[in-house]
Design a protein around this motif. Structure first.
Motif, short mmCIF file in Angstrom:
data_model
loop_
_atom_site.label_atom_id
_atom_site.label_comp_id
_atom_site.label_asym_id
_atom_site.label_seq_id
_atom_site.Cartn_x
_atom_site.Cartn_y
_atom_site.Cartn_z
N ARG A 116 -6.54 52.27 -26.82
CA ARG A 116 -6.29 51.17 -27.76
C ARG A 116 -5.00 51.40 -28.62
O ARG A 116 -4.49 52.74 -28.87
CB ARG A 116 -7.22 51.14 -28.67
N PRO A 117 -4.41 50.73 -29.04
CA PRO A 117 -3.13 50.61 -29.80
C PRO A 117 -3.13 50.87 -31.32
O PRO A 117 -2.16 51.32 -31.85
CB PRO A 117 -2.18 49.34 -29.56
N GLN A 118 -4.23 51.01 -31.92
CA GLN A 118 -4.34 50.98 -33.26
C GLN A 118 -3.68 52.22 -33.78
O GLN A 118 -3.45 52.60 -35.13
CB GLN A 118 -5.76 50.79 -33.80
N LEU A 119 -3.79 53.44 -33.22
CA LEU A 119 -3.56 54.85 -33.49
C LEU A 119 -2.41 55.27 -32.50
O LEU A 119 -2.85 55.24 -31.35
CB LEU A 119 -4.81 55.67 -33.70
N ALA A 120 -1.49 55.95 -32.86
CA ALA A 120 -0.54 56.81 -31.84
C ALA A 120 -1.26 57.92 -31.25
O ALA A 120 -2.35 58.37 -31.92
CB ALA A 120 0.56 57.16 -32.51
N LEU A 121 -1.02 58.14 -30.06
CA LEU A 121 -1.73 59.21 -29.29
C LEU A 121 -1.72 60.77 -30.21
O LEU A 121 -2.89 61.46 -30.11
CB LEU A 121 -1.12 59.55 -27.91
N PRO A 122 -0.55 61.21 -30.86
CA PRO A 122 -0.81 62.33 -31.62
C PRO A 122 -1.65 62.36 -32.64
O PRO A 122 -2.54 63.12 -33.04
CB PRO A 122 0.51 62.49 -32.20
N GLN A 123 -1.99 61.02 -33.57
CA GLN A 123 -3.02 60.50 -34.31
C GLN A 123 -4.22 60.98 -33.68
O GLN A 123 -5.32 61.40 -34.27
CB GLN A 123 -2.74 59.51 -34.93
N ARG A 124 -4.62 60.12 -32.56
CA ARG A 124 -5.61 60.26 -32.02
C ARG A 124 -6.39 61.52 -31.38
O ARG A 124 -7.59 61.83 -31.78
CB ARG A 124 -5.71 59.40 -30.64
N GLN A 125 -5.40 62.45 -30.92
CA GLN A 125 -5.59 63.89 -30.59
C GLN A 125 -5.93 64.61 -31.79
O GLN A 125 -7.13 65.45 -31.85
CB GLN A 125 -4.64 64.55 -29.91
N LEU A 126 -5.34 64.46 -33.17
CA LEU A 126 -5.64 65.02 -34.35
C LEU A 126 -7.22 64.61 -34.76
O LEU A 126 -8.09 65.52 -35.24
CB LEU A 126 -4.72 64.85 -35.32
N VAL A 127 -7.36 63.43 -34.79
CA VAL A 127 -8.60 62.78 -35.04
C VAL A 127 -9.66 63.28 -33.98
O VAL A 127 -10.97 63.90 -34.71
CB VAL A 127 -8.76 61.29 -34.70
N THR A 128 -9.77 63.70 -32.90
CA THR A 128 -10.50 64.17 -31.96
C THR A 128 -10.82 65.59 -32.23
O THR A 128 -11.87 66.10 -32.13
CB THR A 128 -10.03 64.05 -30.37
N VAL A 129 -9.73 66.48 -32.59
CA VAL A 129 -9.71 67.79 -32.65
C VAL A 129 -10.47 67.98 -34.02
O VAL A 129 -11.60 68.78 -34.06
CB VAL A 129 -8.23 68.70 -32.89
N ALA A 130 -10.18 67.15 -35.11
CA ALA A 130 -10.91 67.25 -36.35
C ALA A 130 -12.58 67.03 -36.23
O ALA A 130 -13.36 67.95 -36.79
CB ALA A 130 -10.52 66.09 -37.09
N ALA A 131 -12.93 65.92 -35.24
CA ALA A 131 -14.06 65.94 -35.11
C ALA A 131 -14.72 66.76 -34.44
O ALA A 131 -16.15 67.16 -34.73
CB ALA A 131 -14.37 64.35 -34.40
#
Length: 273
Positions: A57-72
């Protein structure tokens, strides 16, 4: 009707497979090989849904998504293989080793030092396995006077969380004033003022951590406001919670989304007044 010379649109599985191969840097992905003999359908579901529908999905950039995943994953504390996989994926997506390290330092505020230390050890292993050079940042705020720490922390708290944050500190004055002081001096004076991550990255990660933990609705409410206060959009806030469903489950995401709904409604009513 599709012409004979027109390729059909990619399926969620096709999109997911391409994204997963990009993040892992190998073809076929290890997930396909690992589950091929025992549960190939689980691999297909994970690739098609998580990577092909959610992360695409386009609402977050891929680096942001990976930081979100690592954080969770780091906050949850019980998924080390997946945490290492997504730390490597974050590097492949363009995140720096310093951002990963800083994320683990930030984690201690919300999930405690054991989670932060375990996350750091996992990151260290990934850096070593991949030969990623990492130079630690110089100590931040070393030797700062207590008054300076408190002042810097209070300014950061007010900027990021606004009245939602200051009310938390005020509520502790009669019973545990030192807990309030630690929040200001350590969480905001020592951690939030560090470099390595900008405030939007920190709040995206914080919302992901608190959503994944599943037992911190009041704090999630504060940081949902915080994410919007530092320039995040309602779409980004909602998207973090949607992504958490893939890693912490739908109940955690549904509970977090109720908090987000309340925050967005509250801010809409204030704007309309």
């Amino acid at each position: 009707m599709t012409s004979p010379h027109t390729l059909p649109p990619p399926t969620p599985y096709d999109r997911g497979l391409a994204l997963l191969q990009r993040l892992e840097g190998r073809e076929p992905p290890s997930l396909v090989e690992a589950l091929g003999d025992v549960a190939p359908d689980l691999a297909r579901l994970a690739i098609g849904f998580v990577y092909g529908e959610v992360l695409a999905r386009p609402q977050l950039a891929l680096p942001q998504r990976q930081l979100v995943t690592v954080a969770a994953l780091a906050a949850m504390g019980h998924a080390r293989p997946q945490l290492k996989f997504h730390i490597a994926g974050a590097l492949n997506a363009g995140c720096s080793s310093q951002e990963i390290v800083e994320l683990m330092i930030h984690l201690v505020v919300y999930a405690g030092f054991p989670a932060g230390l375990n996350g750091m050890f996992a990151a260290q292993e990934v850096f070593t396995e991949r030969g990623v050079p990492h130079q630690p940042a110089p100590p931040a705020g070393a030797g700062a006077a207590a008054a300076d720490r408190y002042r810097a922390g209070w300014e950061a708290l007010c900027r990021i969380d606004g009245s939602a944050g200051t009310q938390v500190v005020a509520s502790l004055a009669g019973v545990a004033p030192y807990l309030g002081r630690f929040i200001v001096e350590f969480a905001f004076g020592d951690v939030y003022t560090r470099g390595g991550l900008d405030l939007l990255q920190r709040e995206l990660a914080t919302v992901a951590m608190l959503s994944a933990l599943g037992h911190a609705a009041p704090q999630l409410r504060v940081h949902a406001h915080g994410l919007l206060n530092v320039g995040g959009t309602p779409e980004q806030l909602v998207e973090v919670v949607i992504q958490v469903a893939a890693y912490a489950g739908f109940p955690a995401a549904l509970n977090a989304m109720r908090v987000v709904q309340d925050v967005l409604a509250e801010r809409a009513s204030i704007s309309a007044a």
